[in-house]
Design a protein around this motif. Structure first.
Motif, short mmCIF file in Angstrom:
data_model
loop_
_atom_site.label_atom_id
_atom_site.label_comp_id
_atom_site.label_asym_id
_atom_site.label_seq_id
_atom_site.Cartn_x
_atom_site.Cartn_y
_atom_site.Cartn_z
N MET A 241 0.95 -1.15 -0.17
CA MET A 241 0.09 0.03 0.27
C MET A 241 0.97 1.16 0.11
SD MET A 241 -2.68 1.31 2.84
CE MET A 241 -3.30 -0.28 3.20
N VAL A 242 0.67 2.15 -0.91
CA VAL A 242 1.37 3.40 -0.91
C VAL A 242 0.42 4.32 -0.29
CG1 VAL A 242 2.19 5.16 -2.60
CG2 VAL A 242 2.53 2.73 -3.28
N CYS A 243 1.32 5.36 0.69
CA CYS A 243 0.57 6.43 1.30
C CYS A 243 0.83 7.68 0.53
CB CYS A 243 1.45 6.50 2.56
SG CYS A 243 1.21 5.20 3.59
N VAL A 244 -0.39 8.40 0.21
CA VAL A 244 -0.30 9.25 -0.67
C VAL A 244 -1.09 10.58 0.28
CG1 VAL A 244 -1.13 10.46 -2.64
CG2 VAL A 244 -0.62 8.12 -2.40
N ARG A 245 -0.34 11.77 0.11
CA ARG A 245 -1.06 13.16 0.95
C ARG A 245 -1.67 13.63 -0.43
NH1 ARG A 245 -1.08 13.10 6.55
NH2 ARG A 245 1.41 12.35 7.27
N VAL A 246 -2.79 13.97 -0.25
CA VAL A 246 -3.56 14.77 -1.24
C VAL A 246 -3.62 16.22 -0.67
CG1 VAL A 246 -5.40 15.27 -2.81
CG2 VAL A 246 -4.38 13.02 -2.52
N LEU A 247 -2.91 17.34 -1.00
CA LEU A 247 -2.76 18.65 -0.36
C LEU A 247 -3.44 19.62 -1.42
CD1 LEU A 247 0.71 18.33 0.98
CD2 LEU A 247 -1.41 17.56 2.16
N TYR A 248 -4.31 20.66 -0.73
CA TYR A 248 -4.99 21.48 -1.50
C TYR A 248 -5.02 22.83 -0.84
CZ TYR A 248 -8.68 20.92 1.68
OH TYR A 248 -9.55 20.97 2.68
N ALA A 249 -5.43 23.78 -1.76
CA ALA A 249 -5.72 25.20 -1.15
C ALA A 249 -6.76 25.76 -1.97
CB ALA A 249 -4.50 26.29 -1.29
N SER A 250 -7.92 26.04 -1.45
CA SER A 250 -9.04 26.23 -1.93
C SER A 250 -9.92 27.51 -1.43
CB SER A 250 -9.96 25.04 -1.88
OG SER A 250 -11.28 25.21 -2.55
N GLU A 251 -10.49 28.53 -2.20
CA GLU A 251 -10.97 29.57 -1.39
C GLU A 251 -12.48 29.32 -1.43
OE1 GLU A 251 -11.28 34.28 -2.40
OE2 GLU A 251 -9.39 33.44 -2.61
N HIS A 252 -12.98 28.77 -2.47
CA HIS A 252 -14.73 28.62 -2.60
C HIS A 252 -15.17 27.19 -2.49
CE1 HIS A 252 -14.89 32.90 -3.31
NE2 HIS A 252 -14.02 32.69 -4.17
N HIS A 253 -14.16 26.26 -2.10
CA HIS A 253 -14.37 24.73 -1.87
C HIS A 253 -14.32 24.00 -3.25
CE1 HIS A 253 -15.27 25.65 2.20
NE2 HIS A 253 -16.22 26.27 1.87
N HIS B 191 -3.33 4.17 0.50
CA HIS B 191 -3.74 4.87 1.70
C HIS B 191 -3.30 6.36 1.57
CE1 HIS B 191 -4.08 5.93 5.94
NE2 HIS B 191 -3.17 6.92 5.70
N VAL B 192 -4.54 7.20 1.61
CA VAL B 192 -4.73 8.49 1.12
C VAL B 192 -5.20 9.39 2.26
CG1 VAL B 192 -5.80 10.38 -0.61
CG2 VAL B 192 -5.40 7.91 -1.12
N ASP B 193 -4.42 10.51 2.30
CA ASP B 193 -4.92 11.60 3.33
C ASP B 193 -5.07 12.92 2.67
OD1 ASP B 193 -5.30 12.90 5.86
OD2 ASP B 193 -3.19 13.56 5.83
N VAL B 194 -6.21 13.61 2.68
CA VAL B 194 -6.42 14.71 2.05
C VAL B 194 -6.64 15.70 3.16
CG1 VAL B 194 -8.14 15.86 0.62
CG2 VAL B 194 -7.92 13.67 0.20
N ARG B 195 -5.82 16.89 2.98
CA ARG B 195 -5.90 17.86 3.81
C ARG B 195 -5.44 19.28 3.19
NH1 ARG B 195 -1.68 16.41 8.50
NH2 ARG B 195 -2.28 14.33 8.34
N GLU B 196 -5.63 20.22 3.71
CA GLU B 196 -5.55 21.73 3.43
C GLU B 196 -3.66 21.84 3.46
OE1 GLU B 196 -6.55 26.27 3.96
OE2 GLU B 196 -6.91 24.96 5.54
N LEU B 197 -3.34 22.21 2.37
CA LEU B 197 -1.93 22.42 1.93
C LEU B 197 -1.04 23.13 2.77
CD1 LEU B 197 -0.48 22.49 -1.69
CD2 LEU B 197 0.67 23.59 0.09
N ALA B 198 -1.54 24.50 3.18
CA ALA B 198 -0.83 25.46 4.23
C ALA B 198 -0.57 24.85 5.48
CB ALA B 198 -1.36 26.41 4.30
N SER B 199 -1.62 23.91 5.82
CA SER B 199 -1.69 23.44 7.34
C SER B 199 -0.80 22.13 7.38
CB SER B 199 -2.78 23.06 8.15
OG SER B 199 -3.47 22.15 6.99
N ALA B 200 -0.70 21.36 6.12
CA ALA B 200 0.01 20.33 6.14
C ALA B 200 1.53 20.33 5.78
CB ALA B 200 -0.43 19.12 4.82
N LEU B 201 1.97 21.64 5.20
CA LEU B 201 3.27 21.83 5.03
C LEU B 201 3.98 22.73 5.90
CD1 LEU B 201 3.74 21.90 1.16
CD2 LEU B 201 4.13 20.03 2.73
N GLY B 202 2.84 23.62 6.66
CA GLY B 202 3.49 24.78 7.54
C GLY B 202 4.08 24.42 8.60
#
Length: 180
Positions: free
Chosen positions: A1-13, A32-43
């Protein structure tokens, strides 16, 4: 299983929903996937543990959202050592045909510079959602004068096909176990 972070920045969803769809699609391939806001994940705390990253942002005025751009620049060194895919969400599908063709071929220098910093396996551009309330008065007038169309312009089939392609590439990666 590969662990992937899907990171995003969105203003209007809209970008958030695209990231969620990519994550869901990758999960159907057994990753295995974790989706979260980019700024909080890398900050602040450095690059989170993962085998691969898919990162995307809404594009406003030819650039990723400022928090996303800053987060990617801070994490760029670590990202260059990982398999990374990037996507940008704009509004080209809302434009009339001729303008859309021009926009789809245009290089957005700030986005291109950010892509160059990370050197991802691929960078994709998708259209998102544009509603009247997303624009100020001047922007709405210009939007109307150009003959643009409000609405949801996301091409879910293209998003899912891209996620499927990423999933195929991920199967060749060595797995490290669930991300923290």
């Amino acid at each position: 299983m590969v662990c992937v972070r899907v990171l995003y920045a969105s203003e209007h969803h809209s970008t958030q929903e695209i990231a969620s769809r990519i994550g869901a699609r990758l999960r159907t391939h057994g990753h295995h996937v974790d989706v979260r806001e980019l700024a909080s994940a890398l900050g602040g705390q450095g690059l989170p543990r993962a085998d691969a990253f898919v990162m995307g942002s809404a594009v406003h005025d030819g650039a990723w959202l400022p928090t996303a751009e800053a987060a990617v620049r801070v994490g760029a060194e670590g990202l260059r050592e990982q398999p990374v895919w990037m996507f940008s969400v704009g509004m080209s599908a809302a434009l009339p045909r001729l303008l859309r063709l021009l926009a789809d071929r245009a290089v957005q220098p700030r986005v291109a510079a950010l892509v160059d910093v990370v050197n991802p396996r691929e960078h994709r551009r998708f259209s998102g959602v544009i509603r009247r309330e997303h624009l100020d008065r001047k922007g709405a007038v210009l939007f109307s004068l150009l003959g643009c169309r409000y609405g949801d312009h996301r091409d879910w089939a293209a998003v899912e096909a891209w996620a499927d392609d990423i999933a195929r590439q991920l199967t060749a990666l060595p797995a490290r176990g669930p991300a923290d």
